[in-house]
Design an enzyme around this catalytic site. Structure first.
Site, mmCIF file in Angstrom:
data_model
loop_
_atom_site.group_PDB
_atom_site.id
_atom_site.type_symbol
_atom_site.label_atom_id
_atom_site.label_comp_id
_atom_site.label_asym_id
_atom_site.label_seq_id
_atom_site.Cartn_x
_atom_site.Cartn_y
_atom_site.Cartn_z
ATOM 1 N N GLU A 1 -5.058 3.801 6.182
ATOM 2 C CA GLU A 1 -4.825 3.640 4.753
ATOM 3 C C GLU A 1 -5.492 4.777 3.997
ATOM 4 O O GLU A 1 -4.989 5.268 2.990
ATOM 5 C CB GLU A 1 -5.372 2.291 4.267
ATOM 6 C CG GLU A 1 -5.194 2.043 2.773
ATOM 7 C CD GLU A 1 -5.563 0.628 2.377
ATOM 8 O OE1 GLU A 1 -6.169 0.476 1.305
ATOM 9 O OE2 GLU A 1 -5.233 -0.313 3.112
ATOM 10 N N SER B 1 -11.042 0.653 2.703
ATOM 11 C CA SER B 1 -10.386 0.241 3.948
ATOM 12 C C SER B 1 -9.831 1.461 4.675
ATOM 13 O O SER B 1 -9.116 2.264 4.089
ATOM 14 C CB SER B 1 -9.245 -0.737 3.650
ATOM 15 O OG SER B 1 -9.753 -1.925 3.089
ATOM 16 N N ARG C 1 0.824 -1.226 0.000
ATOM 17 C CA ARG C 1 0.000 0.000 0.000
ATOM 18 C C ARG C 1 0.845 1.257 0.000
ATOM 19 O O ARG C 1 0.472 2.274 0.591
ATOM 20 C CB ARG C 1 -0.954 0.006 1.193
ATOM 21 C CG ARG C 1 -1.900 -1.173 1.239
ATOM 22 C CD ARG C 1 -2.875 -1.197 0.056
ATOM 23 N NE ARG C 1 -3.721 -2.362 0.132
ATOM 24 C CZ ARG C 1 -3.422 -3.557 -0.416
ATOM 25 N NH1 ARG C 1 -2.294 -3.691 -1.095
ATOM 26 N NH2 ARG C 1 -4.238 -4.576 -0.307
#
Length: 300
Positions: A295, A225, A174
């Site tokens: 995130e 998320s 990520r």
């Protein structure tokens, strides 16, 4: 700012709107106004926009489809540049795909499946833009953007543009170099795909899409998320084990479908979401001694 508006309008770069509510441009339906909102109609107009912004020394930032974004209730000062319509072109040559950063991930994955090109099946159902997916190194189902990106055309904070190779992007979980060492946004990218059987690709995409529908609350306003997985553990599992599914603060609620999603129940403010995030972090730290990191990108 009046001079910036006048020059952008004169250059006919695309949409130029003052005090545009960013709640209209985020999947969470939250966010105050942009002092000035610009959606360039092509890459040349994006370059013109950046030249005008640099000339006047105005603050700016870029957004895509707003699927991984939480904007403060006070909004954003300066210029918000949206990479959307006009920056979503797709060119396919053999197994190489050049695509604009504003292109929908869902649209591209469908298009490539019909061409019998494999590699983006993991992203089926992800409601963001290709530029955002590259920026975050979006991933699912055991794959991510790093597996297919060949190079990316980046717009940096100083308004300059440059192509970076896959290695130069420094992808990890990520993460890309654009988030930290060299802040910037992906204007377009070249993806290296694999030839495959059309029917098999479509079948995998449908399976992934069905899984998302069954396990994630994409029918409610949300940002995807909220937390990165503190590997080897999973954020959603920790939040659920902590008994926080369904926990609400104001109009923000931990999804009962997937605990790593916070949904807007209808009238949530960014402050509600931030307070809920802080509460989750504190509880997880107390119960499991695990530090949680967001995130979702938070703009305050």
């Amino acid at each position: 700012m009046k001079k910036v508006v006048a020059e952008l309008m004169e250059a006919n770069v695309g949409k130029v709107i003052e005090q545009e509510p960013l709640s209209k441009h985020t999947t969470m339906k939250i966010g105050g106004p942009a002092e000035l909102f610009v959606e360039p109609s092509n890459i040349e107009h994006l370059k013109t926009t950046m030249n005008i912004i640099k000339k006047h020394g105005v603050k700016w930032r870029a957004i895509g489809r707003g699927s991984n974004l939480l904007v403060s209730d006070q909004g954003i000062s300066g210029v918000v540049v949206k990479l959307g319509n006009g920056l979503d072109d797709v060119e396919i040559e053999d197994n190489m795909v050049k695509v604009g950063g504003g292109c929908s991930v869902v649209k591209l994955s469908m298009m490539l499946s019909k061409q019998g090109l494999s590699g983006l099946e993991f992203a089926s159902g992800i409601p963001g833009s290709i530029g955002g997916a590259v920026y975050m190194n979006a991933g699912a189902h055991g794959s991510d953007m790093a597996a297919i990106v060949e190079k990316a055309h980046i717009l940096f904070e100083d308004g300059t543009m440059q192509w970076l190779t896959k290695d130069e992007m420094e992808f990890s979980y990520r993460h890309s170099i654009l988030q930290t060492e060299r802040p910037g946004v992906c204007v377009e990218t070249v993806l290296s795909m694999t030839k495959g059987e059309k029917e098999a690709i479509v079948a995998v995409m449908q399976k992934n899409k069905d899984y998302r529908r069954e396990t994630q609350p994409w029918d409610r306003p949300c940002a995807g998320s909220i937390f990165r997985n503190p590997l080897p553990q999973y954020a959603g599992n920790l939040i659920e084990q902590a008994g926080l599914k369904g926990h609400e603060i104001g109009g923000a609620k931990v999804s009962e479908q997937h605990a790593n999603f916070i949904v807007n129940t209808g009238d949530a403010k960014a402050e509600d979401v931030l307070n809920l995030i802080a509460h989750i972090k504190a509880v997880i730290k107390e119960k499991f001694d695990v530090e949680m990191h967001t995130e979702v990108e938070i703009i305050q």
